[in-house]
Structures are given as structure tokens and as C-alpha cells.
Design a protein around this motif. Structure first.
Motif, PDB file in Angstrom:
ATOM      1  N   GLY A 257       1.162  -1.256   0.202  1.00 47.58           N
ATOM      2  CA  GLY A 257       0.105   0.298   0.198  1.00 47.58           C
ATOM      3  C   GLY A 257       0.913   1.168  -0.080  1.00 47.58           C
ATOM      4  N   LYS A 258       2.269   1.196  -0.250  1.00 46.61           N
ATOM      5  CA  LYS A 258       2.929   2.541  -0.282  1.00 46.61           C
ATOM      6  C   LYS A 258       3.210   3.263  -1.358  1.00 46.61           C
ATOM      7  CE  LYS A 258       5.122   0.866   4.765  1.00 46.61           C
ATOM      8  NZ  LYS A 258       6.649   0.487   4.501  1.00 46.61           N
ATOM      9  N   GLN A 259       2.872   2.064  -2.983  1.00 44.82           N
ATOM     10  CA  GLN A 259       3.477   3.114  -4.107  1.00 44.82           C
ATOM     11  C   GLN A 259       2.342   2.260  -4.526  1.00 44.82           C
ATOM     12  OE1 GLN A 259       7.860   1.518  -4.934  1.00 44.82           O
ATOM     13  NE2 GLN A 259       7.234   0.177  -3.884  1.00 44.82           N
ATOM     14  N   ILE A 260       2.238   3.123  -6.265  1.00 46.95           N
ATOM     15  CA  ILE A 260       1.088   2.793  -7.139  1.00 46.95           C
ATOM     16  C   ILE A 260       1.469   2.566  -8.517  1.00 46.95           C
ATOM     17  CG2 ILE A 260      -1.002   4.137  -8.484  1.00 46.95           C
ATOM     18  CD1 ILE A 260      -1.549   5.387  -5.860  1.00 46.95           C
ATOM     19  N   ALA A 261       1.716   1.633  -9.018  1.00 45.12           N
ATOM     20  CA  ALA A 261       2.176   1.584 -10.108  1.00 45.12           C
ATOM     21  C   ALA A 261       1.701   1.408 -11.084  1.00 45.12           C
ATOM     22  CB  ALA A 261       2.896   0.204 -10.207  1.00 45.12           C
ATOM     23  N   PHE A 262       1.797   2.506 -12.859  1.00 46.14           N
ATOM     24  CA  PHE A 262       0.447   3.154 -13.913  1.00 46.14           C
ATOM     25  C   PHE A 262       1.770   2.949 -14.988  1.00 46.14           C
ATOM     26  CE2 PHE A 262       2.232   7.038 -11.569  1.00 46.14           C
ATOM     27  CZ  PHE A 262       2.780   7.621 -13.451  1.00 46.14           C
ATOM     28  N   THR A 263       1.199   2.971 -16.274  1.00 51.17           N
ATOM     29  CA  THR A 263       1.411   2.897 -17.475  1.00 51.17           C
ATOM     30  C   THR A 263       0.991   4.095 -18.338  1.00 51.17           C
ATOM     31  OG1 THR A 263       1.746   1.760 -19.650  1.00 51.17           O
ATOM     32  CG2 THR A 263       0.040   1.156 -18.215  1.00 51.17           C
TER      33      THR A 263
ATOM     34  N   ASP B   3       9.663   0.828 -21.672  1.00 48.52           N
ATOM     35  CA  ASP B   3       9.083  -0.387 -22.989  1.00 48.52           C
ATOM     36  C   ASP B   3       8.202  -0.514 -23.286  1.00 48.52           C
ATOM     37  OD1 ASP B   3      11.940  -1.292 -22.199  1.00 48.52           O
ATOM     38  OD2 ASP B   3      11.165  -2.898 -20.715  1.00 48.52           O
ATOM     39  N   LEU B   4       7.579  -0.724 -24.449  1.00 43.79           N
ATOM     40  CA  LEU B   4       6.827  -0.653 -24.970  1.00 43.79           C
ATOM     41  C   LEU B   4       5.209  -1.837 -24.459  1.00 43.79           C
ATOM     42  CD1 LEU B   4       7.746  -0.421 -28.860  1.00 43.79           C
ATOM     43  CD2 LEU B   4       6.344   0.895 -27.696  1.00 43.79           C
ATOM     44  N   SER B   5       4.215  -1.523 -24.300  1.00 37.94           N
ATOM     45  CA  SER B   5       3.456  -2.406 -23.733  1.00 37.94           C
ATOM     46  C   SER B   5       4.038  -3.654 -22.130  1.00 37.94           C
ATOM     47  CB  SER B   5       3.415  -4.029 -24.526  1.00 37.94           C
ATOM     48  OG  SER B   5       2.408  -3.378 -25.674  1.00 37.94           O
ATOM     49  N   ALA B   6       4.900  -2.714 -21.689  1.00 39.61           N
ATOM     50  CA  ALA B   6       5.661  -3.579 -20.163  1.00 39.61           C
ATOM     51  C   ALA B   6       4.024  -3.112 -19.358  1.00 39.61           C
ATOM     52  CB  ALA B   6       6.701  -2.706 -19.702  1.00 39.61           C
ATOM     53  N   GLY B   7       3.287  -1.982 -19.332  1.00 41.05           N
ATOM     54  CA  GLY B   7       2.127  -1.917 -18.521  1.00 41.05           C
ATOM     55  C   GLY B   7       0.699  -2.547 -18.982  1.00 41.05           C
TER      56      GLY B   7
ATOM     57  N   ILE C 189       8.425  -5.781  -9.633  1.00 43.48           N
ATOM     58  CA  ILE C 189       7.205  -6.161 -10.919  1.00 43.48           C
ATOM     59  C   ILE C 189       7.065  -6.888 -12.250  1.00 43.48           C
ATOM     60  CG2 ILE C 189       5.303  -4.624 -12.801  1.00 43.48           C
ATOM     61  CD1 ILE C 189       5.338  -2.292 -11.084  1.00 43.48           C
ATOM     62  N   LEU C 190       6.330  -7.515 -12.243  1.00 47.29           N
ATOM     63  CA  LEU C 190       6.548  -8.488 -13.746  1.00 47.29           C
ATOM     64  C   LEU C 190       6.168  -8.132 -14.502  1.00 47.29           C
ATOM     65  CD1 LEU C 190       7.423 -11.250 -14.416  1.00 47.29           C
ATOM     66  CD2 LEU C 190       5.815 -12.114 -13.568  1.00 47.29           C
ATOM     67  N   ALA C 191       6.550  -7.834 -15.780  1.00 42.77           N
ATOM     68  CA  ALA C 191       5.539  -7.977 -17.115  1.00 42.77           C
ATOM     69  C   ALA C 191       6.177  -8.463 -18.480  1.00 42.77           C
ATOM     70  CB  ALA C 191       5.961  -5.477 -16.705  1.00 42.77           C
ATOM     71  N   ARG C 192       5.834  -8.007 -19.415  1.00 42.08           N
ATOM     72  CA  ARG C 192       5.816  -8.574 -20.031  1.00 42.08           C
ATOM     73  C   ARG C 192       5.520  -7.299 -21.925  1.00 42.08           C
ATOM     74  NH1 ARG C 192       1.076 -11.900 -23.845  1.00 42.08           N
ATOM     75  NH2 ARG C 192       0.767 -10.001 -24.198  1.00 42.08           N
ATOM     76  N   PRO C 193       7.253  -6.911 -21.755  1.00 44.93           N
ATOM     77  CA  PRO C 193       7.401  -5.708 -22.392  1.00 44.93           C
ATOM     78  C   PRO C 193       7.568  -6.036 -24.353  1.00 44.93           C
ATOM     79  CG  PRO C 193       8.945  -6.365 -21.437  1.00 44.93           C
ATOM     80  CD  PRO C 193       8.313  -7.033 -20.819  1.00 44.93           C
TER      81      PRO C 193
ATOM     82  N   TYR D  55       8.211 -10.831 -28.196  1.00 43.96           N
ATOM     83  CA  TYR D  55       8.154 -10.820 -26.616  1.00 43.96           C
ATOM     84  C   TYR D  55       8.980 -11.461 -25.390  1.00 43.96           C
ATOM     85  CZ  TYR D  55       2.895  -9.503 -27.776  1.00 43.96           C
ATOM     86  OH  TYR D  55       1.923  -8.869 -28.473  1.00 43.96           O
ATOM     87  N   MET D  56       9.259 -10.332 -24.109  1.00 42.49           N
ATOM     88  CA  MET D  56       9.764 -10.324 -23.332  1.00 42.49           C
ATOM     89  C   MET D  56       9.399 -11.101 -22.287  1.00 42.49           C
ATOM     90  SD  MET D  56      13.209  -8.301 -24.156  1.00 42.49           S
ATOM     91  CE  MET D  56      14.516  -8.657 -23.634  1.00 42.49           C
TER      92      MET D  56
END
Length: 144
Positions: free
Chosen positions: A50-56, A79-83, A95-99, A109-110
Motif C-alpha cells: 500500500g505504499k506505491q502505485i504503479a501505472f502505465t 519498454d513498449l507494452s510493459a504496462g 514488477i513482473l511484465a511482458r514488454p 515478447y520478453m
């Protein structure tokens, strides 16, 4: 006697209705926390602590975080599409993502893990055209 009983009954019902409908007054005004000039901020997700907010931004390009302690916004990656479909680790540090990478009009994709404190990134799966679905954390973040 019936008259007094009816007055008592209606009074009790009225008082009970007032108690049920009583709501605390909210005096604070809504405050916009996330704003980047020239960008549309979307897909905001609170960290588990509850201490951070991630966004794209629009088209899910890039990732940013808003730190509620110091009220600062910092970019994690561009990175493109990381969000798209990203997820927080249980400890709120990664944060886990698929850029997406576009090379000669081909989409690759990665799978990456972004450390939110330092901005470092770790490649889990490098340029692949066969990744289907979104990566997810296992229980206690021991596996992806």
C-alpha cells in the motif's frame, strides 16, 4: 393506552431509521495523485504493502510508480507494452511484465522483472514469438 403505544412505536421506528442512515461526513476533497504532462495515465495498481502505485501510459507503454511516502513519480521503464498485464511481487519490490519488441515489423515478447527501488531489470525470457498469456508470480514469488 393504544395511542401512547402507537406514538412510541412510530418514534422507535423513526429513531432506528435515523441510526441506520447516519453516515460520516467526508470533509476531504478528492486529490489527483498521478499526472504526467502530455501523457494519459492508465492501469494503476496499488502495491501489496500500500505504499506505491504503479501505472502505465496510453497503449500500455512504459511503467511509472508513485511513492506515497515522498509523493514522487518516477519512471521504472519505457519498454513498449510493459504496462499491459503487469503484476506486483508480494514484497512490493518488483514488477513482473511482458514488454514488446518490434523488429523488422515482427513482434517479439520478453518477460522481465523490474526492481522498483533501483530501476534495474532482469530478463527472464529473451525475445520470443511463442509467449502466450501473461507471466504470473507463484506463491511467495519463488517462481514465475
Amino acid at each position: 393506552m393504544k395511542k401512547y403505544m402507537l406514538i412510541f412505536l412510530f418514534s422507535a421506528i423513526w429513531i432506528y431509521g435515523q441510526l441506520i442512515n447516519a453516515q460520516p461526513k467526508i470533509s476531504a476533497k478528492a486529490e489527483k495523485l498521478i499526472s504526467i504532462p502530455g501523457k494519459i495515465c492508465t492501469n494503476a495498481k496499488w502495491s501489496p504493502d500500500g505504499k506505491q502505485i504503479a501505472f502505465t501510459s496510453e497503449h500500455h507503454n512504459g511503467l511509472w510508480k508513485y511513492d506515497t511516502n515522498n509523493r514522487q513519480i518516477s519512471q521504472i521503464t519505457n519498454d513498449l507494452s510493459a504496462g499491459f498485464g503487469y503484476s506486483w511481487s508480494a514484497d512490493s519490490r518488483n514488477i513482473l511484465a511482458r514488454p514488446l519488441i518490434i523488429d523488422n515489423n515482427l513482434k517479439y515478447y520478453m518477460v522481465k522483472v523490474y526492481e522498483t527501488g533501483t530501476g534495474t531489470e532482469k530478463i527472464i525470457v529473451d525475445r520470443s514469438r511463442s509467449i502466450s498469456g501473461l507471466p504470473v508470480w507463484s506463491a511467495q514469488d519463488s517462481k514465475i
